[in-house]
Design a protein around this motif. Structure first.
Motif, short mmCIF file in Angstrom:
data_model
loop_
_atom_site.label_atom_id
_atom_site.label_comp_id
_atom_site.label_asym_id
_atom_site.label_seq_id
_atom_site.Cartn_x
_atom_site.Cartn_y
_atom_site.Cartn_z
N SER A 146 0.86 -1.11 0.09
CA SER A 146 0.09 0.04 -0.06
C SER A 146 0.97 1.18 0.02
CB SER A 146 -0.93 0.01 1.12
OG SER A 146 -1.57 1.40 1.51
N GLU A 147 1.02 1.83 -1.13
CA GLU A 147 1.87 3.12 -1.17
C GLU A 147 1.27 4.00 -0.43
OE1 GLU A 147 4.54 3.51 -2.92
OE2 GLU A 147 4.56 2.13 -4.50
N ARG A 148 -0.06 4.26 -0.12
CA ARG A 148 -0.54 5.22 0.71
C ARG A 148 -0.19 5.34 2.18
NH1 ARG A 148 -4.79 5.29 3.98
NH2 ARG A 148 -5.42 3.12 3.37
N ARG A 149 -0.18 3.82 2.55
CA ARG A 149 0.17 3.45 3.99
C ARG A 149 1.70 3.58 4.16
NH1 ARG A 149 -3.57 1.10 7.15
NH2 ARG A 149 -2.20 0.19 8.38
N SER A 152 2.48 7.47 4.62
CA SER A 152 1.55 8.19 5.62
C SER A 152 2.50 8.92 6.46
CB SER A 152 0.90 6.93 6.45
OG SER A 152 0.13 7.72 7.36
N GLU A 161 2.61 -1.09 8.20
CA GLU A 161 2.63 -1.55 6.85
C GLU A 161 3.80 -2.15 6.62
OE1 GLU A 161 1.43 -2.21 2.78
OE2 GLU A 161 0.61 -2.16 4.64
#
Length: 244
Positions: A146-149, A152, A161
């Motif tokens: 998860s690039e978003r996590r 973060s 992550e």
């Protein structure tokens, strides 16, 4: 008098009393890497699949310019350079530089790292000419990220992550994954920051050695895609310093 005459030839051949030994060139937790690095090494591939070479003709290679003399001390293990410790990841290149500098060291250069991995015989893998999936930590299944996590701003989210993705092993867990100079886990486990040596690369930061899900990883091949502020779940480093 007669005894002196009989003993004289023996005494003349005897080694002199040993003097004080010079101090080692490198600290005990580092290895001496000394030799000539060639910028390009051409080999004959004997096992090619999936766009990568997994085996090379033993002992046959062409070393091409430029030739760079190397003499450096290199951390035996990935940072924090302790047998049995988990390598540290998710540090930027600039942060890794600071960690090394705090100990009077620096990040290894691309050329130093390659010579340390392949040795004076220019081995394609630190242990030989053919990829052994069990020799180093390179054969773990890939896990989607998860690039978003990972990006973060919440450290707890990033850490969770990173932990979910983690498949590294304690330093020294793979006894065969040792280079001719004695550096451990150069291939696999975590990818390592190095200072760029090749002027054609776009950043002063580069990555070497692959990680736990990159089975074709060897001593050559540089990941030149990421600048000094990049960080990722599978990137670590080790330090070098000039010998005493």
């Amino acid at each position: 008098m007669l005894l002196d005459l009989l003993l004289a030839p023996l005494l003349a051949q005897a080694d002199p009393l040993p003097g004080p030994r010079p101090p080692p060139a490198c600290p005990a937790d580092m290895v001496l890497v000394e030799g000539t690095h060639f910028e390009d090494v051409q080999r004959i591939c004997t096992s090619y699949r999936g766009g990568h070479c997994y085996g090379f003709f033993p002992g046959l290679f062409a070393a091409e310019p430029r030739a760079t003399p190397v003499r450096t001390c290199m951390d035996r293990y990935e940072w924090p350079n302790r047998a049995g410790a988990l390598p540290v990841v998710m540090l930027r290149f600039v942060e890794a530089e600071r960690e090394c500098a705090a100990l009077g060291k620096r990040l290894c250069t691309e050329f130093e790292w390659e010579l340390a991995c392949e040795g004076p015989s220019a081995l394609p893998f630190p242990y030989g000419y053919a990829q052994d999936p069990a020799a180093c930590n390179v054969s773990k299944p890939y896990r989607g990220i998860s690039e978003r996590r990972l990006a973060s701003r919440d450290p707890a989210v990033r850490a969770a992550e990173t932990q979910r993705l983690w498949q590294g092993e304690p330093s020294g867990s793979y006894p065969a994954c040792v280079s001719p100079y004695g550096a451990v886990d150069l291939v696999g486990n975590v990818e390592e920051w190095v200072s760029t040596s090749r002027p054609e690369w776009p950043h002063r930061s580069s990555l070497k050695g692959g990680y736990w899900s990159k089975p074709w990883a060897g001593c050559r091949g540089t990941n030149d895609s990421h600048g000094p502020m990049f960080r990722f779940y599978e990137i670590g480093f080790r330090c070098c310093k000039d010998p005493s």
